[in-house]
Design a protein around this motif. Sequence first.
Motif, PDB file in Angstrom:
ATOM      1  N   ILE A 295       0.837  -1.200   0.000  1.00 31.21           N
ATOM      2  CA  ILE A 295       0.000   0.000   0.000  1.00 31.21           C
ATOM      3  C   ILE A 295       0.873   1.253   0.000  1.00 31.21           C
ATOM      4  O   ILE A 295       0.641   2.204  -0.765  1.00 31.21           O
ATOM      5  N   ILE A 296       1.889   1.266   0.851  1.00 31.65           N
ATOM      6  CA  ILE A 296       2.780   2.427   0.921  1.00 31.65           C
ATOM      7  C   ILE A 296       3.488   2.640  -0.413  1.00 31.65           C
ATOM      8  O   ILE A 296       3.575   3.769  -0.919  1.00 31.65           O
TER       9      ILE A 296
ATOM     10  N   THR B 156       2.506   1.718  -3.347  1.00 30.76           N
ATOM     11  CA  THR B 156       1.543   2.119  -4.377  1.00 30.76           C
ATOM     12  C   THR B 156       1.222   3.603  -4.285  1.00 30.76           C
ATOM     13  O   THR B 156       1.177   4.310  -5.297  1.00 30.76           O
ATOM     14  N   LEU B 157       1.008   4.092  -3.080  1.00 31.86           N
ATOM     15  CA  LEU B 157       0.696   5.505  -2.906  1.00 31.86           C
ATOM     16  C   LEU B 157       1.871   6.403  -3.275  1.00 31.86           C
ATOM     17  O   LEU B 157       1.676   7.582  -3.585  1.00 31.86           O
ATOM     18  N   GLN B 158       3.077   5.852  -3.242  1.00 30.15           N
ATOM     19  CA  GLN B 158       4.268   6.641  -3.541  1.00 30.15           C
ATOM     20  C   GLN B 158       4.828   6.352  -4.935  1.00 30.15           C
ATOM     21  O   GLN B 158       6.006   6.605  -5.192  1.00 30.15           O
TER      22      GLN B 158
ATOM     23  N   ILE C 107      -0.402  13.691   1.298  1.00 31.78           N
ATOM     24  CA  ILE C 107      -0.106  12.328   0.860  1.00 31.78           C
ATOM     25  C   ILE C 107       0.413  11.497   2.023  1.00 31.78           C
ATOM     26  O   ILE C 107       0.026  10.329   2.205  1.00 31.78           O
ATOM     27  N   ALA C 108       1.278  12.092   2.842  1.00 32.44           N
ATOM     28  CA  ALA C 108       1.803  11.376   4.012  1.00 32.44           C
ATOM     29  C   ALA C 108       0.683  11.050   4.996  1.00 32.44           C
ATOM     30  O   ALA C 108       0.647   9.947   5.561  1.00 32.44           O
TER      31      ALA C 108
ATOM     32  N   ALA D 234      -2.524  10.679   4.276  1.00 38.26           N
ATOM     33  CA  ALA D 234      -3.365   9.640   3.676  1.00 38.26           C
ATOM     34  C   ALA D 234      -2.719   8.271   3.813  1.00 38.26           C
ATOM     35  O   ALA D 234      -3.388   7.280   4.128  1.00 38.26           O
ATOM     36  N   THR D 235      -1.406   8.210   3.603  1.00 33.84           N
ATOM     37  CA  THR D 235      -0.691   6.941   3.771  1.00 33.84           C
ATOM     38  C   THR D 235      -0.769   6.462   5.203  1.00 33.84           C
ATOM     39  O   THR D 235      -0.991   5.269   5.470  1.00 33.84           O
ATOM     40  N   LEU D 236      -0.603   7.377   6.156  1.00 41.76           N
ATOM     41  CA  LEU D 236      -0.658   7.021   7.571  1.00 41.76           C
ATOM     42  C   LEU D 236      -2.040   6.525   7.962  1.00 41.76           C
ATOM     43  O   LEU D 236      -2.176   5.509   8.659  1.00 41.76           O
TER      44      LEU D 236
ATOM     45  N   LEU E 219      -4.491   5.268   6.000  1.00 40.79           N
ATOM     46  CA  LEU E 219      -4.805   3.988   5.375  1.00 40.79           C
ATOM     47  C   LEU E 219      -4.028   2.844   6.017  1.00 40.79           C
ATOM     48  O   LEU E 219      -4.583   1.773   6.287  1.00 40.79           O
ATOM     49  N   SER E 220      -2.756   3.061   6.287  1.00 43.04           N
ATOM     50  CA  SER E 220      -1.929   2.015   6.886  1.00 43.04           C
ATOM     51  C   SER E 220      -2.387   1.707   8.303  1.00 43.04           C
ATOM     52  O   SER E 220      -2.527   0.540   8.690  1.00 43.04           O
TER      53      SER E 220
END
Length: 308
Positions: free
Chosen positions: A233-234, A236-238, A283-284, A286-288, A290-291
């Motif tokens: 997931i991480i 993919t988002l990056q 973005i950071a 959103a990643t946090l 979702l994770s």
Amino acid sequence: MRSAARRGTYGVKGAPYAFLLPATILFLLFFALPIGYAVWLSFRKVKVSGLGLGSGARSEVWAGVENYTAALTDSELLDGALRVLGYGCLVVPVMLGLALLFALMLDSDKVRFAPFTRLAIFLPYAVPGVVAALLWGFLYLPDVSPFYFVLDRLGLPQPDLLDGGPLYLALANIAVWGGTGFNMIVIYTALRAIPAEVYEAAKLDGATPLQIALRIKIPMVAPSLVLTFFFSIIATLQVFNEPTTLKPLTNSVSTTWSPLMKVYQDAFGKGDIHAAAAEATLIALATLVLSFGFLRAANRRNKQEAAR
């Protein structure tokens, strides 16, 4: 004597902190400090006075949440997020499915040349992302690709993989080719840690290899599957290297195809580091979110299964 003993005791107790000090300093200087500076920049903007000429005509002022509001209403950033969502729906299931399949096959007693096969599957992960994207990019070009030459000789249709919907498949293929080996090693390591007595007991109960794989191996490597899904997931988002490298080869990839490409374009193309900082912070976050949400859901499910 007592003072020497005390100094010796304090020295032993402080040893772990002394060993952690270099890593802590590096973490603060090269990770925490840049993040804090980026967040601070996201709340600032450049104010232009008059024509913007001369000293003092441009000054940095407090902007509040203005940059965040602009980022959340930016159609290019939102479109990039939707594209990455579709890209992730292709990459993550296929990559983890292949990684699990390869790990189960390598863990079988009947497999031959297991060390060579493991190395062959893992080797694409050692190839840098830019090199892999450039390699596949030339294989996608009809003028230089040997695959298109074979299709032309056979009289078969030659799809354009760098245009429209097939572009997602082309980008996903690069990520799957490069990331499957790493995830396979993680899952395979977890499989090798399962005690052999578990398999022997299952065989005595009449379980087939397929039943052992579905009812024993996969449930017991569930934590590794969660970990690989988390990393996927991480990643993919990056996503950045693949579309950026393929951009000169096709007009279907814009400079803002992914959110990170939008950040790069705003920071270095337009010179607006404050807007780029706000977008990077979003973005950071959103990643946090979702994770953290995925890990919490996985932990809750594990607790429910343990309670049963």
